[in-house]
Scaffold this active site. Structure first.
Site, PDB file in Angstrom:
ATOM      1  N   LYS A  53      -5.938  31.600  67.087  1.00  0.00           N
ATOM      2  CA  LYS A  53      -6.605  31.152  67.774  1.00  0.00           C
ATOM      3  C   LYS A  53      -5.984  31.318  69.364  1.00  0.00           C
ATOM      4  CE  LYS A  53      -6.820  26.624  68.931  1.00  0.00           C
ATOM      5  NZ  LYS A  53      -6.643  25.209  68.499  1.00  0.00           N
ATOM      6  N   ASP A  54      -5.073  31.991  69.808  1.00  0.00           N
ATOM      7  CA  ASP A  54      -4.962  32.018  71.200  1.00  0.00           C
ATOM      8  C   ASP A  54      -4.509  33.801  71.389  1.00  0.00           C
ATOM      9  OD1 ASP A  54      -4.408  29.502  71.418  1.00  0.00           O
ATOM     10  OD2 ASP A  54      -2.125  29.427  70.726  1.00  0.00           O
ATOM     11  N   ARG A 107     -14.372  23.985  74.645  1.00  0.00           N
ATOM     12  CA  ARG A 107     -15.330  23.989  72.913  1.00  0.00           C
ATOM     13  C   ARG A 107     -15.172  21.926  72.909  1.00  0.00           C
ATOM     14  NH1 ARG A 107     -12.936  22.302  68.285  1.00  0.00           N
ATOM     15  NH2 ARG A 107     -11.352  22.845  68.839  1.00  0.00           N
ATOM     16  N   ARG A 133      -2.435  20.358  79.279  1.00  0.00           N
ATOM     17  CA  ARG A 133      -2.070  21.246  78.408  1.00  0.00           C
ATOM     18  C   ARG A 133      -0.667  20.325  78.298  1.00  0.00           C
ATOM     19  NH1 ARG A 133      -1.709  26.062  81.340  1.00  0.00           N
ATOM     20  NH2 ARG A 133      -1.034  26.682  79.600  1.00  0.00           N
ATOM     21  N   ARG A 151       1.496  16.555  75.208  1.00  0.00           N
ATOM     22  CA  ARG A 151       0.079  16.066  74.960  1.00  0.00           C
ATOM     23  C   ARG A 151       0.206  14.228  73.927  1.00  0.00           C
ATOM     24  NH1 ARG A 151      -4.289  20.567  73.727  1.00  0.00           N
ATOM     25  NH2 ARG A 151      -2.956  22.379  74.148  1.00  0.00           N
TER      26      ARG A 151
HETATM   27  N1  PBG Z   1      -4.135  26.425  71.876  1.00  0.00           N
HETATM   28  C1  PBG Z   1      -3.208  25.883  71.321  1.00  0.00           C
HETATM   29  C2  PBG Z   1      -3.199  26.066  69.749  1.00  0.00           C
HETATM   30  N2  PBG Z   1      -2.920  27.006  69.612  1.00  0.00           N
HETATM   31  C3  PBG Z   1      -2.822  26.752  67.932  1.00  0.00           C
HETATM   32  C4  PBG Z   1      -2.538  25.571  68.115  1.00  0.00           C
HETATM   33  C5  PBG Z   1      -3.002  24.995  66.541  1.00  0.00           C
HETATM   34  C6  PBG Z   1      -1.923  25.963  65.728  1.00  0.00           C
HETATM   35  C7  PBG Z   1      -3.438  26.411  64.947  1.00  0.00           C
HETATM   36  O1  PBG Z   1      -5.090  26.478  64.921  1.00  0.00           O
HETATM   37  O2  PBG Z   1      -3.289  27.299  64.146  1.00  0.00           O
HETATM   38  C8  PBG Z   1      -2.455  25.183  69.621  1.00  0.00           C
HETATM   39  C9  PBG Z   1      -3.022  23.658  69.286  1.00  0.00           C
HETATM   40  C10 PBG Z   1      -4.315  22.776  69.072  1.00  0.00           C
HETATM   41  O3  PBG Z   1      -5.349  22.907  68.932  1.00  0.00           O
HETATM   42  O4  PBG Z   1      -3.610  21.660  69.086  1.00  0.00           O
END
Ligand code: PBG
Length: 308
Positions: A87-88, A133, A151, A157
């Site tokens: 996702k990142d 989103r 953040r 959080r």
């Molecule tokens: N941007 C932060 C991030 N990147 C991946 C995850 C969670 C693990 C994933 O989605 O694989 C998170 C934290 C969240 O969104 O709660």
């Protein structure tokens, strides 16, 4: 059997979630290849994304902040491969980098933490999130909500929520599960909150010309996860590659095809454009076309968020 004459250096961010994912990856490699635990060494690399905590990601340079330092370590030979939450990872990656493998995907859904449901939140609730989103989806469900920037890592959080800064927050179920906090929060169905593209998937990147490492990584890759996440990333590509606008996409294996769903949402939730289709597993054109079709059907105001 693939053997290396030295430990492989696995690069990761230092957050608790990143480290948990790094350990899962090291475990999978050692188990699959019959290596001793000492065959994979975990190297922690601090990223700008971890350092800068007080501004929204979109404001300070986006997802590159999670990968830049790891990319450099990879390019300079300081690590052999990098483990990321997919996702990142930006949609467009340098040609020298290759996403070599993905671990089996975890729960793709979001969780609401702090209330039993969106309806159970008080009037004019304050919801903390830094995700455009999630902010748009919350606004769609609860037009009376105020969304505040939230953040920091998962523990930070949860601490802010516990301190009463907000009524609720949203977190990925995958992250909570991997941190041993699977009992926290209420799972939101994907029909209510379609997840972020790649949510719940861990990916491993190495240099495109490192054949031995590519082969070792390929052996632990989950093909269903890989194809679904690539389809979701292709939707992003169709929407114009890198952007920080409210986008959700989810592909699920459906027989020998993928069921792909995607939506874009105006920041305050008034407008949603969605699409879904059954596509062939490797049909990157169809997935990109879905991204473009969302833009074609969006109002000029919504479309403009994806331009430039
Ligand atoms: N941007 C932060 C991030 N990147 C991946 C995850 C969670 C693990 C994933 O989605 O694989 C998170 C934290 C969240 O969104 O709660």
């Amino acid at each position: 059997m693939i053997l290396f004459d030295r430990p492989l250096r696995l690069g990761t961010r230092g957050s608790p979630l990143a480290l948990a994912q790094a350990r899962m990856t090291a475990r999978a490699l050692c188990d699959t290849h019959g290596w001793p635990d000492s065959a994979v060494a975990i190297v922690t690399v601090q990223t700008s994304g971890d350092r800068i905590q007080d501004r929204a990601l979109a404001e300070i340079g986006g997802k590159a902040l999670w990968t830049k330092e790891l990319d450099r370590a990879l390019a300079e030979g300081g690590i052999d491969f990098a483990v990321h939450s997919m996702k990142d990872v930006e949609t467009l990656r340098p040609a020298a980098m290759r996403i070599a493998a993905m671990l089996p995907r975890a729960d793709v859904r979001d969780k609401l933490v702090g209330a039993d449901s969106f309806d159970a939140l008080p009037d004019n609730p304050v919801v903390g999130t830094s995700s455009p989103r999630r902010a748009a989806q919350v606004a769609r469900l609860r037009p009376d909500a105020t969304v505040t920037l939230f953040r920091g890592n998962v523990a930070t959080r949860l601490a802010k929520l516990a301190a009463g800064e907000v009524h609720a927050t949203l977190l990925a179920a995958a992250g909570l599960d991997r941190l041993g906090q699977g009992d926290v929060g209420i799972t939101i169905p994907v029909d209510t909150m379609l997840p972020a593209p790649s949510q719940g998937a861990v990916g491993i990147e190495t240099l495109a010309d490192n054949e031995a490492v590519l082969a070792a990584l390929a052996a632990i890759s989950d093909a269903d996860t890989f194809d679904c996440v690539m389809a979701e990333r292709n939707v992003l590509m169709g929407l114009g590659g890198t952007c920080h606008s409210p986008i959700a996409a989810l592909a699920l294996v459906d027989g020998d095809r993928l069921h792909l769903r995607a939506e874009i949402i105006s920041p305050h939730g008034q407008e949603t454009v969605r699409d879904e289709a059954r596509i062939d597993r490797h049909d990157s054109d169809a997935a990109q076309a879905m991204g473009r079709s969302l833009l074609d059907r969006a109002s000029p105001a919504l479309r403009s968020l994806f331009e430039g």
